[in-house]
Design a protein around this motif. Structure first.
Motif, PDB file in Angstrom:
ATOM      1  N   ALA A 192      43.284  63.034  37.485  1.00  0.00           N
ATOM      2  CA  ALA A 192      44.258  62.370  36.611  1.00  0.00           C
ATOM      3  C   ALA A 192      45.033  63.375  35.771  1.00  0.00           C
ATOM      4  N   THR A 193      44.324  64.309  35.158  1.00  0.00           N
ATOM      5  CA  THR A 193      45.007  65.258  34.269  1.00  0.00           C
ATOM      6  C   THR A 193      45.917  66.208  35.056  1.00  0.00           C
ATOM      7  N   ASP A 194      45.504  66.587  36.270  1.00  0.00           N
ATOM      8  CA  ASP A 194      46.356  67.450  37.097  1.00  0.00           C
ATOM      9  C   ASP A 194      47.630  66.705  37.509  1.00  0.00           C
ATOM     10  N   PHE A 195      47.486  65.440  37.823  1.00  0.00           N
ATOM     11  CA  PHE A 195      48.644  64.624  38.196  1.00  0.00           C
ATOM     12  C   PHE A 195      49.657  64.589  37.060  1.00  0.00           C
ATOM     13  N   PHE A 196      49.169  64.371  35.846  1.00  0.00           N
ATOM     14  CA  PHE A 196      50.085  64.290  34.712  1.00  0.00           C
ATOM     15  C   PHE A 196      50.608  65.665  34.295  1.00  0.00           C
ATOM     16  N   ALA A 197      49.788  66.687  34.470  1.00  0.00           N
ATOM     17  CA  ALA A 197      50.268  68.039  34.164  1.00  0.00           C
ATOM     18  C   ALA A 197      51.447  68.390  35.063  1.00  0.00           C
ATOM     19  N   ASP A 198      51.360  67.961  36.329  1.00  0.00           N
ATOM     20  CA  ASP A 198      52.442  68.231  37.270  1.00  0.00           C
ATOM     21  C   ASP A 198      53.723  67.484  36.877  1.00  0.00           C
ATOM     22  N   LEU A 199      53.559  66.380  36.140  1.00  0.00           N
ATOM     23  CA  LEU A 199      54.719  65.626  35.660  1.00  0.00           C
ATOM     24  C   LEU A 199      55.225  66.149  34.324  1.00  0.00           C
ATOM     25  N   GLY A 200      54.497  67.137  33.747  1.00  0.00           N
ATOM     26  CA  GLY A 200      54.939  67.742  32.494  1.00  0.00           C
ATOM     27  C   GLY A 200      54.263  67.184  31.253  1.00  0.00           C
ATOM     28  N   LEU A 201      53.176  66.430  31.415  1.00  0.00           N
ATOM     29  CA  LEU A 201      52.482  65.834  30.270  1.00  0.00           C
ATOM     30  C   LEU A 201      51.335  66.728  29.814  1.00  0.00           C
ATOM     31  N   ILE A 202      51.319  67.079  28.538  1.00  0.00           N
ATOM     32  CA  ILE A 202      50.219  67.835  27.947  1.00  0.00           C
ATOM     33  C   ILE A 202      49.234  66.852  27.331  1.00  0.00           C
ATOM     34  N   CYS A 203      47.937  67.101  27.550  1.00  0.00           N
ATOM     35  CA  CYS A 203      46.902  66.193  27.065  1.00  0.00           C
ATOM     36  C   CYS A 203      45.982  66.867  26.055  1.00  0.00           C
ATOM     37  N   ALA A 204      45.268  66.050  25.305  1.00  0.00           N
ATOM     38  CA  ALA A 204      44.303  66.533  24.329  1.00  0.00           C
ATOM     39  C   ALA A 204      43.066  65.639  24.379  1.00  0.00           C
ATOM     40  N   THR A 205      41.904  66.236  24.113  1.00  0.00           N
ATOM     41  CA  THR A 205      40.641  65.498  24.166  1.00  0.00           C
ATOM     42  C   THR A 205      40.128  65.231  22.758  1.00  0.00           C
ATOM     43  N   GLU A 206      39.713  63.996  22.526  1.00  0.00           N
ATOM     44  CA  GLU A 206      39.167  63.611  21.228  1.00  0.00           C
ATOM     45  C   GLU A 206      37.680  63.288  21.373  1.00  0.00           C
TER      46      GLU A 206
END
Length: 406
Positions: A82-96
């Motif tokens: 999931a995170t790789d898919f969104f990273a490829d779309l340009g989305l940066i994520c953070a973990t809480e």
């Protein structure tokens, strides 16, 4: 040119369309959405913050009538998918806390923005206000009819469209009906990640009270599951994250459901009994109204004492017998709330039950239905709170889209 149609513009449908385009750029892809825009339910997830996935992915956070097949599907869906898919779309994520992964912006709209850009980048056609009413196969192609009168034809179809939860956001059960017309069997559906309606007169005076405790779901004498956390008392029943989690276990087969509240999970029954006897000596000259001031919320204490007959509150603590103190301890640890049901579909976050998993191949293609793929919430899979359901939606969509384009 081969044509692929994705029915449903939610999380799994958008992931499937983009994944298919990434796999075969020459493919003609169309997304059909019944609402006036795609991704409406995505905007409401995680209280508008969109809990994308969770770092603690494991089968124990999911529920299905076919746990072995579910585990096999989940083995193909690492958290990085999931995170790789969104990273490829340009989305940066953070973990809480508790491994919950959010977009760095903490805005669900950001997630939808990158998905929309992905659709545009891959020239994926999107038709909104196009509710599919018929899906059938003629020779080697699928025919699709919409309520608007539009008709489509495709070599392959990815059917998403959600379950029954949150009908105002597009999940109205229509996808389940389409699967049914194709002869696919399903497990009975039920609302999940929602609050319980309970039968207990004490609830009338507890609206708005919150307490940290342990909540246990039972079916007669059988314990189904337990959850720790903040329990919310309402005038109709019990809510809060522990209740939401337990709602996934309230399958249609449960006959005598009840919730048991432990208001002091950090103490054993014997420790609590000793504590009560100690405070009886300390408070002998006081009334029940002022007994145990530092134990739990006053309203909860009043409700518990009233239910076991320790009244009136003006009664002296010295008059309370040992038997009554033991009864109070039992009630504080095992307070029963018979369940009359859950809140309806409009209040549920996800759908339990759905299309049976044994009808799918590992790539989410449907056995005996060449060119048909299923993904998302319409399948007999439901996850706990914390990003697990969105992870299933994204990744089942990604795998189905990838396979449909191959």
């Amino acid at each position: 040119m081969k044509q692929l149609i994705v029915i449903g513009g939610g999380a799994s449908g958008l992931a499937a369309a983009i994944s298919a385009a990434q796999t075969d750029p020459s493919l003609s892809i169309t997304v059909l959405e019944g609402l006036d825009r795609v991704g409406k339910k995505i905007l409401a997830t995680g209280n508008g913050r969109c809990n994308l996935t969770n770092e603690n992915l494991a089968p124990l956070h999911y529920h299905s009538s076919d746990p072995q097949r579910l585990a096999a599907f989940l083995a193909q869906m690492p958290q990085s998918m999931a995170t790789d898919f969104f990273a490829d779309l340009g989305l940066i994520c953070a973990t809480e806390e508790m491994g919950r992964v959010y977009p760095y912006s903490r805005q669900a709209s950001t997630v939808l923005d990158v998905l929309l850009q992905g659709l545009e980048q891959h020239r994926i056609a999107v038709h909104c206000d196009c509710k599919v009413t018929e899906l059938y196969r003629t020779k080697d192609r699928y025919q699709i009819h919409c309520a608007s009168g539009q008709r489509f034809s495709a070599d392959r179809v990815v059917l998403t469209g959600g379950g029954m939860a949150a009908p105002k956001q597009g999940s109205d059960g229509s996808a389940l009906s389409l699967a049914d017309t194709l002869g696919l069997s399903s497990r009975p559906v039920y609302p999940c990640l929602t609050a319980f309606r309970c039968n207990n007169p004490a609830l009338k005076g507890l609206k708005g009270v919150r307490a940290h405790g342990k909540l246990t779901l039972t079916d007669g004498n059988r314990v189904l599951a337990s959850e720790l956390g903040e329990i919310q008392f309402t005038d109709y029943g019990l809510s809060g994250i522990p209740a939401f989690q337990l709602s996934c276990h309230l399958t249609p087969g449960v006959r005598r459901p009840a919730l048991e509240v432990d208001l002091l999970p950090q103490l054993s029954l014997s420790e609590l009994q000793s504590y009560l006897f100690f405070w009886k000596k300390r408070s002998a000259r006081q009334t029940l109204e002022h007994f145990l001031p530092g134990l739990i919320h006053k309203k909860l204490l009043y409700a518990v004492t009233k239910q076991i007959g320790l009244s009136p509150l003006s009664r002296p603590v010295s008059s309370v017998s040992a038997q009554e103190l033991n009864q109070l301890a039992q009630q504080l640890k095992h307070w029963s709330f018979p369940i009359s049901g859950t809140l309806d579909w409009t209040q549920a976050q996800v759908t339990g039950g759905g299309i049976a998993l044994h009808q799918l191949n590992p790539d989410f293609s449907v056995i005996h239905h060449s060119g048909l793929f299923l993904a998302g919430e319409l399948l007999d899979v439901v996850g706990d709170c914390g990003g697990y359901n969105l992870h299933w939606a994204w990744c089942s969509g990604l795998l189905a889209g990838r396979a449909a384009a191959t």
